[in-house]
Write a protein that holds these residues in place. Structure first.
Motif, PDB file in Angstrom:
ATOM      1  N   LYS A  47       0.836  -1.213   0.000  1.00  0.00           N
ATOM      2  CA  LYS A  47       0.000   0.000   0.000  1.00  0.00           C
ATOM      3  C   LYS A  47       0.865   1.255   0.000  1.00  0.00           C
ATOM      4  CE  LYS A  47      -4.156  -1.806   2.278  1.00  0.00           C
ATOM      5  NZ  LYS A  47      -5.049  -1.674   3.471  1.00  0.00           N
ATOM      6  N   LEU A  48       1.913   1.245   0.830  1.00  0.00           N
ATOM      7  CA  LEU A  48       2.788   2.405   0.906  1.00  0.00           C
ATOM      8  C   LEU A  48       3.587   2.581  -0.386  1.00  0.00           C
ATOM      9  CD1 LEU A  48       4.003   1.867   4.571  1.00  0.00           C
ATOM     10  CD2 LEU A  48       2.528   3.720   3.765  1.00  0.00           C
ATOM     11  N   GLN A  49       3.979   1.479  -1.012  1.00  0.00           N
ATOM     12  CA  GLN A  49       4.683   1.572  -2.290  1.00  0.00           C
ATOM     13  C   GLN A  49       3.784   2.146  -3.385  1.00  0.00           C
ATOM     14  OE1 GLN A  49       5.998  -2.524  -2.494  1.00  0.00           O
ATOM     15  NE2 GLN A  49       8.079  -1.986  -1.928  1.00  0.00           N
ATOM     16  N   GLU A  50       2.524   1.777  -3.368  1.00  0.00           N
ATOM     17  CA  GLU A  50       1.576   2.352  -4.330  1.00  0.00           C
ATOM     18  C   GLU A  50       1.450   3.849  -4.110  1.00  0.00           C
ATOM     19  OE1 GLU A  50      -2.038   0.236  -3.755  1.00  0.00           O
ATOM     20  OE2 GLU A  50      -1.240  -1.678  -4.478  1.00  0.00           O
ATOM     21  N   GLU A  51       1.383   4.263  -2.858  1.00  0.00           N
ATOM     22  CA  GLU A  51       1.267   5.690  -2.555  1.00  0.00           C
ATOM     23  C   GLU A  51       2.549   6.429  -2.932  1.00  0.00           C
ATOM     24  OE1 GLU A  51      -1.209   8.812  -1.380  1.00  0.00           O
ATOM     25  OE2 GLU A  51      -1.674   6.685  -1.618  1.00  0.00           O
ATOM     26  N   MET A  52       3.693   5.778  -2.756  1.00  0.00           N
ATOM     27  CA  MET A  52       4.968   6.389  -3.127  1.00  0.00           C
ATOM     28  C   MET A  52       5.041   6.617  -4.630  1.00  0.00           C
ATOM     29  SD  MET A  52       7.764   7.468  -1.674  1.00  0.00           S
ATOM     30  CE  MET A  52       9.230   8.225  -2.387  1.00  0.00           C
ATOM     31  N   GLU A 248       6.151   6.084   5.927  1.00  0.00           N
ATOM     32  CA  GLU A 248       5.073   6.948   6.427  1.00  0.00           C
ATOM     33  C   GLU A 248       5.546   8.385   6.588  1.00  0.00           C
ATOM     34  OE1 GLU A 248       2.561   3.587   8.982  1.00  0.00           O
ATOM     35  OE2 GLU A 248       4.051   4.834   9.986  1.00  0.00           O
ATOM     36  N   TYR A 249       6.768   8.554   7.079  1.00  0.00           N
ATOM     37  CA  TYR A 249       7.287   9.904   7.296  1.00  0.00           C
ATOM     38  C   TYR A 249       7.451  10.649   5.973  1.00  0.00           C
ATOM     39  CZ  TYR A 249      10.309  13.690   8.877  1.00  0.00           C
ATOM     40  OH  TYR A 249      10.841  14.929   9.139  1.00  0.00           O
ATOM     41  N   ILE A 250       8.023   9.977   4.981  1.00  0.00           N
ATOM     42  CA  ILE A 250       8.213  10.609   3.676  1.00  0.00           C
ATOM     43  C   ILE A 250       6.871  11.006   3.067  1.00  0.00           C
ATOM     44  CG2 ILE A 250       8.980  10.185   1.297  1.00  0.00           C
ATOM     45  CD1 ILE A 250      11.124   8.294   2.565  1.00  0.00           C
ATOM     46  N   LEU A 251       5.912  10.099   3.106  1.00  0.00           N
ATOM     47  CA  LEU A 251       4.597  10.375   2.523  1.00  0.00           C
ATOM     48  C   LEU A 251       3.866  11.489   3.271  1.00  0.00           C
ATOM     49  CD1 LEU A 251       3.524   6.676   1.881  1.00  0.00           C
ATOM     50  CD2 LEU A 251       4.134   8.371   0.139  1.00  0.00           C
ATOM     51  N   LYS A 252       4.113  11.580   4.563  1.00  0.00           N
ATOM     52  CA  LYS A 252       3.481  12.634   5.364  1.00  0.00           C
ATOM     53  C   LYS A 252       4.079  14.009   5.068  1.00  0.00           C
ATOM     54  CE  LYS A 252       3.061  14.189  10.170  1.00  0.00           C
ATOM     55  NZ  LYS A 252       3.431  13.896  11.583  1.00  0.00           N
ATOM     56  N   MET A 253       5.403  14.069   4.893  1.00  0.00           N
ATOM     57  CA  MET A 253       6.092  15.351   4.832  1.00  0.00           C
ATOM     58  C   MET A 253       6.091  16.006   3.450  1.00  0.00           C
ATOM     59  SD  MET A 253       6.841  15.822   7.939  1.00  0.00           S
ATOM     60  CE  MET A 253       7.844  17.307   7.751  1.00  0.00           C
ATOM     61  N   ILE A 254       5.935  15.223   2.386  1.00  0.00           N
ATOM     62  CA  ILE A 254       5.904  15.812   1.039  1.00  0.00           C
ATOM     63  C   ILE A 254       4.450  16.124   0.679  1.00  0.00           C
ATOM     64  CG2 ILE A 254       6.501  15.493  -1.382  1.00  0.00           C
ATOM     65  CD1 ILE A 254       8.905  15.593   0.494  1.00  0.00           C
ATOM     66  N   PRO A 255       4.121  17.370   0.364  1.00  0.00           N
ATOM     67  CA  PRO A 255       2.726  17.776   0.150  1.00  0.00           C
ATOM     68  C   PRO A 255       2.201  17.452  -1.249  1.00  0.00           C
ATOM     69  CG  PRO A 255       4.129  19.679  -0.088  1.00  0.00           C
ATOM     70  CD  PRO A 255       5.037  18.535   0.294  1.00  0.00           C
ATOM     71  N   TYR A 256       2.324  16.192  -1.647  1.00  0.00           N
ATOM     72  CA  TYR A 256       1.852  15.801  -2.975  1.00  0.00           C
ATOM     73  C   TYR A 256       0.331  15.701  -3.014  1.00  0.00           C
ATOM     74  CZ  TYR A 256       1.333  11.103  -0.993  1.00  0.00           C
ATOM     75  OH  TYR A 256       0.962  10.041  -0.219  1.00  0.00           O
ATOM     76  N   GLU A 257      -0.222  15.713  -4.211  1.00  0.00           N
ATOM     77  CA  GLU A 257      -1.676  15.678  -4.383  1.00  0.00           C
ATOM     78  C   GLU A 257      -2.190  14.242  -4.384  1.00  0.00           C
ATOM     79  OE1 GLU A 257      -2.032  17.690  -8.067  1.00  0.00           O
ATOM     80  OE2 GLU A 257      -1.378  19.617  -7.262  1.00  0.00           O
ATOM     81  N   THR A 258      -3.508  14.093  -4.195  1.00  0.00           N
ATOM     82  CA  THR A 258      -4.198  12.796  -4.158  1.00  0.00           C
ATOM     83  C   THR A 258      -3.597  11.871  -3.112  1.00  0.00           C
ATOM     84  OG1 THR A 258      -2.849  11.723  -5.888  1.00  0.00           O
ATOM     85  CG2 THR A 258      -4.783  12.965  -6.613  1.00  0.00           C
ATOM     86  N   LYS A 259      -3.245  12.441  -1.984  1.00  0.00           N
ATOM     87  CA  LYS A 259      -2.698  11.661  -0.887  1.00  0.00           C
ATOM     88  C   LYS A 259      -3.807  10.822  -0.261  1.00  0.00           C
ATOM     89  CE  LYS A 259       0.376  13.589   1.681  1.00  0.00           C
ATOM     90  NZ  LYS A 259       1.137  14.389   2.685  1.00  0.00           N
ATOM     91  N   ASP A 260      -3.547   9.516  -0.095  1.00  0.00           N
ATOM     92  CA  ASP A 260      -4.487   8.608   0.573  1.00  0.00           C
ATOM     93  C   ASP A 260      -4.209   8.699   2.073  1.00  0.00           C
ATOM     94  OD1 ASP A 260      -5.872   6.519   1.730  1.00  0.00           O
ATOM     95  OD2 ASP A 260      -5.531   5.147   0.062  1.00  0.00           O
ATOM     96  N   LEU A 261      -5.003   9.491   2.777  1.00  0.00           N
ATOM     97  CA  LEU A 261      -4.733   9.769   4.186  1.00  0.00           C
ATOM     98  C   LEU A 261      -4.783   8.519   5.052  1.00  0.00           C
ATOM     99  CD1 LEU A 261      -6.673  13.135   4.623  1.00  0.00           C
ATOM    100  CD2 LEU A 261      -4.231  12.781   4.211  1.00  0.00           C
ATOM    101  N   GLU A 262      -5.638   7.572   4.692  1.00  0.00           N
ATOM    102  CA  GLU A 262      -5.713   6.339   5.467  1.00  0.00           C
ATOM    103  C   GLU A 262      -4.447   5.506   5.295  1.00  0.00           C
ATOM    104  OE1 GLU A 262      -6.900   3.383   7.993  1.00  0.00           O
ATOM    105  OE2 GLU A 262      -7.659   5.422   7.752  1.00  0.00           O
TER     106      GLU A 262
END
Length: 275
Positions: A47-52, A248-262
């Motif tokens: 899931k995190l790799q997909e978000e990355m 999680e930290y990287i995904l939280k700190m970079i303000p990219y669009e369409t972020k899956d908050l869950e």
């Protein structure tokens, strides 16, 4: 008693999947609970790799630039975490920088120069597997720099990082923290594994004896280098947990669009296992 009797219906359903059966078959000794943990970890990682991948596509589409530093003691798991993070990313839009010992020309340059040459272009993410912070810890501990060189670095690094950020580059700094006992265990594993022996360097051989010196310089680094780019310390005795935390930290700190908050919501391995 059958090892399956204490499992919930949900855990049994995890075992009865391609991933679950594959994990069981890879074990030399049957451990159902370990299999469940491994499958849940792999699903969380996916899931995190997909978000990355979404983050990386945003970086490319918007000509953004990202630098992520991975620091920590030898054998802390930095390289393994980077490999999981970039596993499914298009290679043309990312770079992993792990610089060797400086050559004769680089020794005569301004210390930061060879790192500047490897900063990202538009639409690129650069991962540093060790960075300019070698001069904050590894070099002074091992006598690879003079006291004056160390002091000059410490007086310049905050402003250097401010210039990086002022130029529009996102800068994240991660430190993987392990205990002395865990470092010793990992060194023994490296030494006794034929395919890993090449990793064991002269610096590694001295690491345990110099543990307290590393600690002193590490604490000074944390104290004096957080003015513009704070450190994220990740407890890394358990590699799987450290990889998830870094993601999680990287995904939280970079303000990219369409972020899956869950997906990016920080969770412990224990909470993942209870899902």
């Amino acid at each position: 008693m059958s090892p399956l009797r204490n499992l919930s219906d949900k855990e049994l359903s995890i075992i009865n999947t391609k991933k679950g059966l594959g994990a069981l078959l890879r074990q030399s000794h049957l451990d159902i609970n370990k299999t469940v943990r491994n499958v849940k970890y792999e699903k969380r990682l996916e899931k995190l790799q997909e978000e990355m991948l979404i983050l990386q596509q945003w970086v490319v589409a918007n000509n953004k630039k990202v630098v992520i530093l991975f620091e920590g003691r030898d054998a802390a798991g930095k390289g393994g975490a980077i490999r999981r993070i970039i596993q499914h990313l298009p290679p043309r839009a990312i770079r992993v920088v792990a610089l060797p010992k400086p050559n004769e020309t680089e020794v005569g340059q301004w210390y930061f120069q060879r790192y500047i040459n490897r900063l990202p272009n538009n639409g690129e993410i650069v991962f540093f597997d060790r960075s300019w912070y070698n001069r904050a810890v590894v070099e002074p501990v091992n006598g690879f720099c003079t006291k004056k060189q160390y002091e000059v670095f410490m007086s310049q690094v905050n402003e250097f990082e401010k210039m990086i950020q002022d130029s529009g580059i996102y800068l994240l700094k991660l430190y993987f923290s392990i205990t002395k006992a865990e470092q010793e265990r990992r060194f023994n594993d490296i030494i006794n594994t034929p395919t890993k022996k090449w990793k064991y360097s002269d610096v590694d051989r001295r690491a345990l004896a110099l543990w307290d010196d590393y600690t002193k310089y590490k604490e000074l680094m944390f104290k004096k280098t957080q003015e513009y780019a704070p450190w994220k310390v990740i407890k890394a005795n358990r590699k799987t947990n450290a990889r998830i935390r870094a993601f999680e930290y990287i995904l939280k700190m970079i303000p990219y669009e369409t972020k899956d908050l869950e997906t990016v919501r920080p969770r412990t391995i224990r909470s993942i296992l209870n899902e």
